[in-house]
Design an enzyme around this catalytic site. Structure first.
Site, mmCIF file in Angstrom:
data_model
loop_
_atom_site.group_PDB
_atom_site.id
_atom_site.type_symbol
_atom_site.label_atom_id
_atom_site.label_comp_id
_atom_site.label_asym_id
_atom_site.label_seq_id
_atom_site.Cartn_x
_atom_site.Cartn_y
_atom_site.Cartn_z
ATOM 1 N N GLU A 56 67.907 -5.482 -48.609
ATOM 2 C CA GLU A 56 67.622 -4.065 -48.821
ATOM 3 C C GLU A 56 68.863 -3.208 -49.010
ATOM 4 O O GLU A 56 69.183 -2.343 -48.177
ATOM 5 C CB GLU A 56 66.799 -3.518 -47.645
ATOM 6 C CG GLU A 56 65.488 -4.241 -47.448
ATOM 7 C CD GLU A 56 64.562 -3.568 -46.437
ATOM 8 O OE1 GLU A 56 64.969 -2.595 -45.800
ATOM 9 O OE2 GLU A 56 63.417 -4.018 -46.309
ATOM 10 N N GLU A 58 59.801 -9.826 -46.388
ATOM 11 C CA GLU A 58 59.441 -9.055 -45.193
ATOM 12 C C GLU A 58 58.134 -8.335 -45.443
ATOM 13 O O GLU A 58 57.941 -7.741 -46.505
ATOM 14 C CB GLU A 58 60.481 -7.963 -44.871
ATOM 15 C CG GLU A 58 61.704 -8.449 -44.163
ATOM 16 C CD GLU A 58 62.681 -7.328 -43.843
ATOM 17 O OE1 GLU A 58 62.234 -6.177 -43.608
ATOM 18 O OE2 GLU A 58 63.885 -7.610 -43.823
HETATM 19 C C1 PNW Z 1 63.467 -3.158 -42.936
HETATM 20 N N1 PNW Z 1 62.796 2.913 -44.873
HETATM 21 O O1 PNW Z 1 63.991 -1.910 -42.648
HETATM 22 C C2 PNW Z 1 64.539 -4.100 -42.474
HETATM 23 O O2 PNW Z 1 64.895 -5.085 -43.395
HETATM 24 C C3 PNW Z 1 64.302 -4.655 -41.111
HETATM 25 O O3 PNW Z 1 65.529 -4.985 -40.529
HETATM 26 C C4 PNW Z 1 63.498 -3.660 -40.282
HETATM 27 O O4 PNW Z 1 63.405 -4.017 -38.943
HETATM 28 C C5 PNW Z 1 62.130 -3.567 -40.939
HETATM 29 O O5 PNW Z 1 62.236 -3.244 -42.310
HETATM 30 C C6 PNW Z 1 61.202 -2.574 -40.267
HETATM 31 O O6 PNW Z 1 61.714 -1.281 -40.322
HETATM 32 C C7 PNW Z 1 63.604 -0.752 -43.232
HETATM 33 O O7 PNW Z 1 63.092 3.926 -44.246
HETATM 34 C C8 PNW Z 1 63.998 0.398 -42.585
HETATM 35 O O8 PNW Z 1 62.277 2.967 -46.013
HETATM 36 C C9 PNW Z 1 63.730 1.612 -43.130
HETATM 37 C C10 PNW Z 1 63.077 1.684 -44.344
HETATM 38 C C11 PNW Z 1 62.687 0.530 -45.009
HETATM 39 C C12 PNW Z 1 62.956 -0.688 -44.437
#
Ligand code: PNW
Length: 480
Positions: free
Chosen positions: A167, A373
């Site tokens: 990401e 994921e």
């Molecule tokens: C992902 N957003 O994080 C990550 O790859 C993981 O490490 C995390 O624990 C998981 O999703 C759940 O949050 C994100 O704000 C964090 O769009 C924030 C965003 C998207 C993905």
């Protein structure tokens, strides 16, 4: 009776984690601080001041954790390597003890018949590299390539699946734009520079892996591609959606998969940056042939044009910050999508996952796809019997896996699914408040307890068919 939802025999049933979220042991065996150590130790940056110092102590408990995965029936595991464990200053020779941990973890997985997938970078930049400028600096991309080479040399003989970056949108725009993630900078120009250098790191890292690991290995990247929907079909709303799509997705998949930034991106962001750091040859370097693409999906976005940006935190699910993660898009409004939501406030919508898979399937025909994921946070608690019942998570997984199955039926080459996450862990700025695990962790004792969803998912993995959602009680009993 609905038709049973059955997957191809070779489909991988995985779970995913990342180093800083689970390992703990932050000062052991030569590891030095990453930007997430610094950030989480800065007052006010994470809920309750939580840090990854101990996390779920996976560094010491990896054998038990792998045994648990095997017991549940998982066939794949995606984890990330902590850069500052392997290369403490982000430069120079590797620390053998750091590499040894990952070699032991991989061997443990392989001996249990679980296929490892390595993510090289899941947000934990060595602090020394941030001190030298971080991702907005070109040098960081070269450092990443060197690190990729080190890990590739150490583990390329036994790990087939490689993911360069997790990401990059979050690294660039939450890390340097809105500042809700490490390193917590709030400079839109720096965020766009970071995006380009993350792209370059992906290209250089892919080349480095190709050079040192066997040709049979697969190299991919994991994008948290957004599904961007509009409030209306009004041209102004469609224009807003196109701009957000470019800033969320095209800024990465353009160079990586097509060898070019989206046409409008330079003009749309001209008020913020002149892109002069994009050098001749960079796009060729970034545009490396890939073996697979990883898609991370949680919820769709809903946007419209707005005469002015709404005040304060936006309802875009990216955390509370006075600073927008979206450069030069203050005239776009984000809306809550209708429907039930998880503990994150993220709307549950499996159709978005289907849409996302089909989009990339059409964009790059023949490219293998993985859902690297997908999952949900709920307020899980053990009941009086000590078990953790999470029917909402089972429903979430059933819905999203059914969407994946539908995409396969519609012609997409989806080879596997990694549930986020194997176990409850450090949920970044939300600390330990949000539980994404299929396995419950009691943080006081580090005791692991598979939730009903872990048993449900394990049965899906063992049989290749999704158990009926209302058969949860039965499945739970099977696993205990
Ligand atoms: C992902 N957003 O994080 C990550 O790859 C993981 O490490 C995390 O624990 C998981 O999703 C759940 O949050 C994100 O704000 C964090 O769009 C924030 C965003 C998207 C993905």
């Amino acid at each position: 009776m609905p038709e049973p939802v059955t997957f191809p025999p070779a489909f991988l049933w995985g779970a995913a984690t990342s180093a800083y979220q689970i390992e703990g042991a932050v000062r052991e065996d030569g590891r030095t601080p990453s930007i997430w150590d610094t950030f989480s130790h800065t007052p006010g940056k994470t809920a309750g001041g939580d840090t990854g110092d101990v996390a779920v102590d996976h560094y010491h408990r990896y054998r038990d954790d792998v045994a648990l995965m095997a017991e549940l029936g998982l066939t794949a595991y995606r984890f990330s390597v902590s850069w500052s464990r392997v290369q403490p200053t982000g430069r120079g020779p590797a620390v053998q003890r750091g590499l040894d941990f990952y070699r032991k973890l991989v061997d443990e997985l392989l001996s249990h018949g679980i296929k490892p997938a390595i993510t090289l970078y899941h947000w934990d930049l060595p602090q020394e590299l941030e001190d030298a400028g971080g991702w907005p600096e070109r040098e960081t991309a070269y450092r990443f390539a060197e690190y990729a080479q080190i890990v590739g040399e150490a583990l390329g003989d036994r790990v087939e699946q490689w993911i360069t970056l997790n990401e990059p949108w979050c690294s660039a725009f939450l890390g340097y734009g809105s500042g809700v993630h490490a390193p917590g900078r709030t400079d839109p120009a720096a965020a766009l520079r970071a995006a380009h250098h993350l792209n370059l790191a992906h290209g250089l890292g892919t080349q480095a892996l190709r050079a040192v690991t066997p040709a049979r290995n697969s190299v991919a990247v994991s994008l948290n591609s957004s599904v961007v929907r509009t409030l209306t079909q009004d041209p102004a709303d469609l224009d807003a959606a196109l701009r957000i799509d470019n800033l969320a997705n095209g800024v990465f998949h353009g160079p990586m998969l097509k060898g070019a930034y989206p046409e409008r991106l330079f003009a749309d962001t001209a008020s913020v940056t002149d892109w002069s750091y994009v050098r001749d040859g960079d796009l060729e370097t970034i545009h490396q042939p890939l073996d697979a693409l990883g898609l991370n999906y949680y919820t769709p976005s809903l946007v419209s044009a707005a005469a002015s940006a709404p005040d304060g935190p936006r309802a875009d699910g990216h955390g509370a910050s006075a600073h927008s993660p979206w450069p030069a898009a203050d005239d776009v409004a984000f809306h809550q999508t209708p429907g039930d939501r998880t503990e994150m406030g993220w709307t549950i919508d499996p159709t978005g996952l289907h849409e996302l898979i089909m989009r990339y399937s059409r964009m790059v025909p023949g490219l293998a796809l993985y859902v690297t994921e997908n999952g949900a946070a709920y307020d899980d608690k053990p009941g009086p019997d000590g078990r953790v019942h999470d029917p909402e998570r089972i429903a979430y997984l059933h819905g999203h896996l059914s969407a994946v199955r539908q995409a396969i039926a519609d012609g997409a080459d989806v080879r596997g699914y990694y549930l986020w996450s194997l176990m409850d862990n450090f949920e970044w700025a939300y600390g330990y408040e949000k539980r994404f695990g299929a396995v419950y962790v009691d943080y006081a004792t580090q005791k692991r307890t598979p939730k009903s969803s872990a048993h449900w998912y394990g049965q899906a993995a063992r049989t290749g068919t999704l158990p009926e959602v209302d058969a949860v009680g039965t499945v739970d009993a099977v696993g205990t």
